[in-house]
Write an enzyme that holds these catalytic residues in place. Sequence first.
Site, short mmCIF file in Angstrom:
data_model
loop_
_atom_site.label_atom_id
_atom_site.label_comp_id
_atom_site.label_asym_id
_atom_site.label_seq_id
_atom_site.Cartn_x
_atom_site.Cartn_y
_atom_site.Cartn_z
CB SER A 340 -0.91 0.01 1.24
OG SER A 340 -1.74 -1.12 1.26
CG HIS A 434 -5.34 -2.21 4.28
ND1 HIS A 434 -5.78 -3.24 3.47
CD2 HIS A 434 -4.85 -1.25 3.43
CE1 HIS A 434 -5.57 -2.92 2.20
NE2 HIS A 434 -5.01 -1.72 2.15
#
Length: 504
Positions: A340, A434
């Site tokens: 990410s 997340h």
Amino acid sequence: MRGLRRGLSRLGPRLGPWAVPRSLRRVLRAAGPWRGQSSAGCVSECGGASMEELLSRSVPLLPPYETKEKAPPPAERRSAEFVRYYRGLEAGPRRAELLGRLARDFGADHGRVAEFSAKVLQAREQEREQGALLQAEDRLRYYLTPRYRALFQHLGRLEGGLRFLVELTGDLVEGLAAKAVDGPHVKEMSGVLKNMLSEWFSTGFLNLERVTWQSPCEVLQKISDSEAVHPVRNWVDLKRRVGPYRRCYFFSHCAIPGEPLIILHVALTSDISSSIQSIVKDVESLETEDADKITTAIFYSISLAQQGLQGVELGNHLIKRVVKELQKDLPQIKAFSSLSPIPGFTKWLLGLLSSQTKELGRNELFTESERQEISEITEDPTTETLKKLLTNSEWVKSETLVKALRSPLMRLCAWYLYGEKHRGYALNPVANFHLQNGAELWRINWMGDTSPRGITASCGMMVNYRYFLEDTASNSAAYLGTKHIKASEQVLSLVSQFQQNSKL
């Protein structure tokens, strides 16, 4: 029809408005306005109605509580008229004006709300039987409903109405962000729409679809246009992203078939990737996929394709569905992780450097030896020079500067992800997403993204959020309930270094 319209719109200025046969003009009018049609033309079709008249006709009155079940639904043509009128308005101020009026003038009846609030309190104080109290509460709940909600409900039942509501909500989101439309009434309407769309776009109505090079061109183009994390450079790049050792999935809705709502890109690898360069390569892969080489799934990009669905929980469900799909197709996969970006890190760091320089005359994020080493390399001891370096990607060309900045920036990034909070939760939006899903803050990767965009946004760093499937439910519950972040030894070690060597 759309292609015909485009052709006619191009020819219109040359041939004049009457070059189109009258019968064909009737067909085009019946199909509704198209992009580029003037609002004046649409108003003419709507009987010359002003905006106020159009809203008054389109938004149904709230029937009395006693007859709410017997009230006939509004004529479908009224809802269709609203759609034509809205689409005929130019994007920007005129649409913002309509949305503002709709929110302000067609909300809840505050007089009725006050009246039935008092009756609920009265029923409680007089200790009436439970049935009387529940009925009073039901009446209050009924009159708390804004009038425009009924319009949205009827629009959702039209053919193509759900797509229109997503577009309208997208305009509302953009208007709020740009301050073109604002105020408590507008924000309340935005929340009502978000709640309605969350129901309409619940997982039972969503279809998981995989994209391949054989998918329709319209879908491939949408996938390319919607990529918000790592922009697609060309068709060769796109072909690789849907080719061997890659997967691309999206959610579509049963009422909008084939239209991507949210898109997830996955790399199938033999280990947990630390660099996006190894995934998004410049050359087309001609290699045939060998399942024996695949042990890991890396989620390296998730992008919302519809602006109007911001705030609707789709990403979490998409990742879960994709994990199940991959487990079914490739049962040998044992590791699931993201790779990410860290948007906002550089901005946060520059803000700290500025505030410390202003208050203390120097920055205390770096140790004395680190400041000395950086000053020798840049030949300037001031923090302003460091700030200028970090605002562009040129500093990565100096190997000595990259080496000198690695240790302080890694620990600062660890603290940014782990320690910087907003209302108790992770400040970074990607981290918050997340962590809510139950992932672990697993590894920070130095020079994980060396593109100019990656260097500018996060000093080149990327992060893995690892999904240990057996722990995701408990991790998610701990994060949402107690705001506890599950982190690896590497991250906790960097956080400890920050606490020892840096001062905020």
